[in-house]
Design a protein around this motif. Structure first.
Motif, PDB file in Angstrom:
ATOM      1  N   TYR A 115       9.518  11.721  -0.116  1.00 23.61           N
ATOM      2  CA  TYR A 115       8.118  11.348  -0.312  1.00 23.61           C
ATOM      3  C   TYR A 115       7.363  11.351   1.019  1.00 23.61           C
ATOM      4  CZ  TYR A 115       4.010   8.400  -0.746  1.00 23.61           C
ATOM      5  OH  TYR A 115       2.735   7.911  -0.668  1.00 23.61           O
ATOM      6  N   GLY A 116       7.933  10.673   2.028  1.00 26.42           N
ATOM      7  CA  GLY A 116       7.230  10.504   3.286  1.00 26.42           C
ATOM      8  C   GLY A 116       7.092  11.774   4.101  1.00 26.42           C
ATOM      9  N   ALA A 155       4.067   5.454  -3.289  1.00 30.56           N
ATOM     10  CA  ALA A 155       5.332   6.183  -3.364  1.00 30.56           C
ATOM     11  C   ALA A 155       6.017   6.045  -4.720  1.00 30.56           C
ATOM     12  CB  ALA A 155       6.277   5.682  -2.266  1.00 30.56           C
ATOM     13  N   ALA A 156       5.708   4.985  -5.468  1.00 29.42           N
ATOM     14  CA  ALA A 156       6.478   4.648  -6.665  1.00 29.42           C
ATOM     15  C   ALA A 156       6.502   5.786  -7.681  1.00 29.42           C
ATOM     16  CB  ALA A 156       5.908   3.376  -7.298  1.00 29.42           C
ATOM     17  N   TYR A 157       5.362   6.388  -7.947  1.00 30.36           N
ATOM     18  CA  TYR A 157       5.295   7.450  -8.949  1.00 30.36           C
ATOM     19  C   TYR A 157       6.099   8.684  -8.528  1.00 30.36           C
ATOM     20  CZ  TYR A 157       2.910  10.288 -12.570  1.00 30.36           C
ATOM     21  OH  TYR A 157       2.608  11.083 -13.648  1.00 30.36           O
ATOM     22  N   GLN A 176      -7.029   4.539  -1.055  1.00 26.99           N
ATOM     23  CA  GLN A 176      -6.747   5.352  -2.222  1.00 26.99           C
ATOM     24  C   GLN A 176      -6.253   4.465  -3.356  1.00 26.99           C
ATOM     25  OE1 GLN A 176      -3.492   8.042  -1.880  1.00 26.99           O
ATOM     26  NE2 GLN A 176      -4.385   9.502  -3.289  1.00 26.99           N
ATOM     27  N   VAL A 177      -6.777   4.732  -4.561  1.00 26.22           N
ATOM     28  CA  VAL A 177      -6.396   3.958  -5.724  1.00 26.22           C
ATOM     29  C   VAL A 177      -5.043   4.440  -6.219  1.00 26.22           C
ATOM     30  CG1 VAL A 177      -7.018   3.435  -8.111  1.00 26.22           C
ATOM     31  CG2 VAL A 177      -8.783   3.567  -6.353  1.00 26.22           C
ATOM     32  N   SER A 178      -4.175   3.542  -6.572  1.00 28.52           N
ATOM     33  CA  SER A 178      -2.842   3.914  -7.035  1.00 28.52           C
ATOM     34  C   SER A 178      -2.909   4.451  -8.449  1.00 28.52           C
ATOM     35  CB  SER A 178      -1.915   2.693  -7.001  1.00 28.52           C
ATOM     36  OG  SER A 178      -2.239   1.818  -8.040  1.00 28.52           O
ATOM     37  N   VAL A 179      -1.820   5.081  -8.883  1.00 26.26           N
ATOM     38  CA  VAL A 179      -1.768   5.646 -10.210  1.00 26.26           C
ATOM     39  C   VAL A 179      -1.893   4.548 -11.265  1.00 26.26           C
ATOM     40  CG1 VAL A 179      -0.258   6.875 -11.821  1.00 26.26           C
ATOM     41  CG2 VAL A 179      -0.365   7.578  -9.438  1.00 26.26           C
ATOM     42  N   SER A 180      -1.419   3.358 -10.958  1.00 28.62           N
ATOM     43  CA  SER A 180      -1.306   2.327 -11.970  1.00 28.62           C
ATOM     44  C   SER A 180      -2.598   1.614 -12.266  1.00 28.62           C
ATOM     45  CB  SER A 180      -0.275   1.281 -11.531  1.00 28.62           C
ATOM     46  OG  SER A 180      -0.732   0.561 -10.411  1.00 28.62           O
ATOM     47  N   ASN A 198       0.833  -1.206   0.000  1.00 34.77           N
ATOM     48  CA  ASN A 198       0.000   0.000   0.000  1.00 34.77           C
ATOM     49  C   ASN A 198       0.866   1.253   0.000  1.00 34.77           C
ATOM     50  OD1 ASN A 198      -2.292  -1.563   0.057  1.00 34.77           O
ATOM     51  ND2 ASN A 198      -2.639  -1.338   2.242  1.00 34.77           N
ATOM     52  N   TYR A 199       1.914   1.232   0.815  1.00 34.02           N
ATOM     53  CA  TYR A 199       2.788   2.398   0.918  1.00 34.02           C
ATOM     54  C   TYR A 199       3.654   2.541  -0.337  1.00 34.02           C
ATOM     55  CZ  TYR A 199       6.089   5.763   2.870  1.00 34.02           C
ATOM     56  OH  TYR A 199       6.855   6.880   3.079  1.00 34.02           O
ATOM     57  N   LEU A 200       4.287   1.444  -0.744  1.00 30.91           N
ATOM     58  CA  LEU A 200       5.209   1.503  -1.876  1.00 30.91           C
ATOM     59  C   LEU A 200       4.509   1.844  -3.181  1.00 30.91           C
ATOM     60  CD1 LEU A 200       7.537  -1.564  -1.158  1.00 30.91           C
ATOM     61  CD2 LEU A 200       8.006   0.862  -0.727  1.00 30.91           C
TER      62      LEU A 200
END
Length: 367
Positions: A330-331, A285-287, A356-360, A280-282
């Motif tokens: 990021y954090g 953060a990836a984008y 929350q839905v991720s960007v991907s 969930n966190y990663l």
């Protein structure tokens, strides 16, 4: 039927971006680093490039595949106007902001490292990828909406049936092999701001969408035959390494690239398609990490390369600095400051009550 997240696709994105960071850090320790605009270590570690040559044929294409899959999920709850608006906020806005404010930062650090006159000029840098993705969304959206609303059920059934055979996914390699022959790139892995990168990315984006659209048989196939795809990829890599000094004819590299990608799809789908707090966190953060990683990497090189230690230790130190620096930024900043979030592809506010839905991707209904 139940609503569920495709955690394997989130993991694919997280892992691919992490490997991209490592790949870029390895360039610092190659003798040709300055020719591609990277800070260069005085002492090369060319041994690092052996695994990187295995990685370089699929590190970018896999992200285009995943981006195409992401568009399928995003289209489930949006009409075309809503989708273009959402992609403008999540892709075009970070691209323009990065073009003006983020990509120039690592050039400042480059100039500082080499004692060059400081100068500012906006450029896409590593964010060229986002520009391509936005163009693909506009380019393919009419086709994808026809498939969504007027798609022939028979066509979907044919695709699903084809993807149930282990040869099925490999058939799409014909299009990638033709692209390599027709465009004939001098260096296959040179994707950034080239026609080769544009057309290859378009193919991967398009087929990424079709893989999810076709049904579940694609995922069953890559899961079942993952080791076969990886074995074929390794054979093609060995041929490329020993017979062609890592730069084989483009059609062979295109086939190798897809074999690696399908094998990795299968591995991640088999072993990592489960939720976790870490994911969930990663995945969130990836984008942002992708957007900021180059100037953090260059800052790490500026600080660590002058230290008189073994170059391999410098590589590990810059790696730790880059990952730690990106996730700290990021954090502590990007994630927490509401007016900054949209410039890094995040929603302005995050509710604690809803996931929350991720960007991907968006939620997907599975059978």
């Amino acid at each position: 039927m139940k609503s569920a997240r495709r955690n394997d696709i989130d993991w694919l994105r997280v892992i691919s971006i992490a490997l991209l960071l490592i790949y870029h850090i390895a360039i610092v320790f190659q003798p040709w680093a300055m020719f591609v605009g990277f800070i260069k270590s005085e002492k090369s570690v060319e041994e690092l490039w052996v695994p990187m040559t295995m990685l370089n044929v699929w590190r970018i294409p896999i992200l285009f595949f995943v981006s195409g899959m992401g568009l399928f999920f995003a289209m489930r709850k949006r009409n075309w106007k809503q989708l273009i608006g959402e992609r403008t906020q999540r892709i075009l806005l970070p691209f323009v902001f990065g073009f003006l404010a983020i990509a120039p930062l690592h050039m400042f650090i480059f100039q500082k490292f080499y004692n060059l006159p400081l100068g500012y000029y906006p450029h896409a840098g590593h964010l060229w990828f986002l520009g391509n993705i936005f163009v693909y969304v506009l380019l393919f959206l009419p086709v994808f909406y026809i498939l969504k609303h007027r798609g022939n059920k028979r066509l979907k059934n044919i695709l699903d049936k084809v993807m149930s055979n282990p040869v099925g996914p490999l058939l799409i390699s014909i299009f990638f092999m033709l692209e390599a022959v027709l465009v004939n790139p001098q260096i296959y892995s040179l994707y950034a701001e080239t026609w080769h990168g544009f057309f290859l990315g378009a193919l991967a984006f398009f087929f990424g969408y079709l893989f999810v659209y076709s049904g579940n048989n694609f995922w069953r196939t890559v899961k079942k035959w993952k080791w076969g795809y990886l074995t074929l990829a390794l054979i093609l890599y060995i041929i490329r390494y020993f017979e062609f000094n890592t730069e084989a004819p483009g059609y062979l590299m295109a086939l190798e690239s897809n074999c690696w990608i399908f094998g990795i799809f299968g591995l991640v789908h088999h072993y990592m398609n489960r939720p976790s707090k870490l994911l969930n966190y990663l995945s969130q953060a990836a984008y942002p990490v992708y957007i900021i990683h180059m100037f953090v990497l260059y800052l790490g090189a500026l600080l660590i390369l002058p230290v008189k230690i073994d170059p391999l230790m410098q590589f590990f130190a810059i790696t730790v600095f880059t990952f730690a620096g990106c996730y700290l930024l990021y954090g502590l900043l990007i994630r927490r400051i509401w007016f900054i979030r949209p410039f890094f592809g995040l929603k302005k506010k995050k509710s604690n009550k809803t996931r929350q839905v991720s960007v991907s991707q968006e939620p997907i209904v599975q059978k």
